[in-house]
Design an enzyme around this catalytic site. Structure first.
Site, PDB file in Angstrom:
ATOM      1  CE1 TYR A   1      -4.790   1.847   0.652  1.00 16.27           C
ATOM      2  CE2 TYR A   1      -2.136   3.568   2.204  1.00 16.27           C
ATOM      3  CZ  TYR A   1      -3.799   3.109   1.479  1.00 16.27           C
ATOM      4  OH  TYR A   1      -4.541   4.184   1.470  1.00 16.27           O
TER       5      TYR A   1
ATOM      6  CE  LYS B   1      -3.649   4.675  -1.777  1.00 14.04           C
ATOM      7  NZ  LYS B   1      -5.032   4.992  -3.268  1.00 14.04           N
TER       8      LYS B   1
END
Length: 253
Positions: free
Chosen positions: A157, A161
């Site tokens: 994650y 991002k």
């Protein structure tokens, strides 16, 4: 919340991951500011239900952002319906997958990267030519405060991002001369159904996560939607290649 303006009047906004949470809040905000909204999601039922709620100026389309043909088909359908694209918001997100590099499965890593990074790449690849032809527009990639600060057991994650933030910067360099502004938007913890998969209710989520934010609470989907609408609008006409942190001060510490 501040009453809606009409600064997106006449614009057409293409939105991925529209069916719930931050996505549906962005769709409602854009429609409230006068835009026609192309609501796309892996769930056709979710996309069309939201479009029905928003009315005649909204259009629901199924789109798997990780699939080149699906992304191309969704953009084509949007152009057939509205004739132009002025804005793009890539909000589609993979399921939250915990793990270090040791215990995270390769398939889990690839899913995160595919939805977040490849999804943004494919959506922009097919939407940008229409925006160029129309004289320009604005792209917003929904990232996270964890693009800036790391959290344990979230390597996929955090990496995805952070990559999204820099993808926006690189595309901003490439397309500024064509009248296209490209930015990312990094929320902090936000009270969405996705977040509540990990907490019993909103009150518990706020008690557990709120203190990590300088404002002492988690965010509302409508607050992130307001920030996205700003970046899409003429009010942000001199802003490109940047990341807007709408994180309640989380990354400041």
């Amino acid at each position: 919340m501040t009453p809606f303006t009409s600064r997106l009047q006449g614009k057409v906004v293409f939105l991925t991951g529209a069916a719930s949470g931050i996505g549906s809040a962005i769709a409602r905000r854009c429609a409230g500011e006068g835009a026609s909204v192309v609501c796309t999601d892996r769930s056709l039922d979710g996309a069309t239900a939201l479009a029905r709620e928003l009315g005649e100026t909204a259009f629901g389309v199924q789109c798997d952002v990780t699939d080149n043909r699906s992304a191309a088909t969704a953009v084509k359908a949007a152009l057939e319906r509205f004739g132009r694209l002025d804005g793009l918001v890539h909000n589609a997100a993979a399921p939250s997958l915990d793990g270090t590099v040791i215990d995270l499965a390769e398939q889990q890593w690839r899913l995160e990267i595919d939805v977040t990074m490849t999804g943004a790449f494919l959506t922009c690849k097919h939407a940008l030519p229409a925006m160029v032809e129309g004289g320009g527009g604005s792209v917003v990639l929904i990232a996270s405060q964890f693009a800036h600060v790391a959290v344990g057991k979230a390597v996929a994650y955090c990496a995805a991002k952070a990559g999204l933030v820099h993808l926006a910067k690189a595309m901003a360099v490439d397309h500024a001369a064509q009248g296209i502004r490209i930015n990312s938007l990094s929320p902090g913890a936000v009270g969405t159904p996705r977040l509540l998969q990990r907490w019993p209710d909103l009150e518990a989520a706020n008690a557990g996560l709120g203190p990590a934010h300088l404002l002492g609470r988690i965010g509302l989907p409508e607050e992130i939607a307001a920030a996205a609408a700003f970046l899409l609008s003429p009010d942000a006409s001199f802003i490109t290649g940047t990341d807007l942190l709408a994180d309640g001060g989380y990354a400041t510490r």
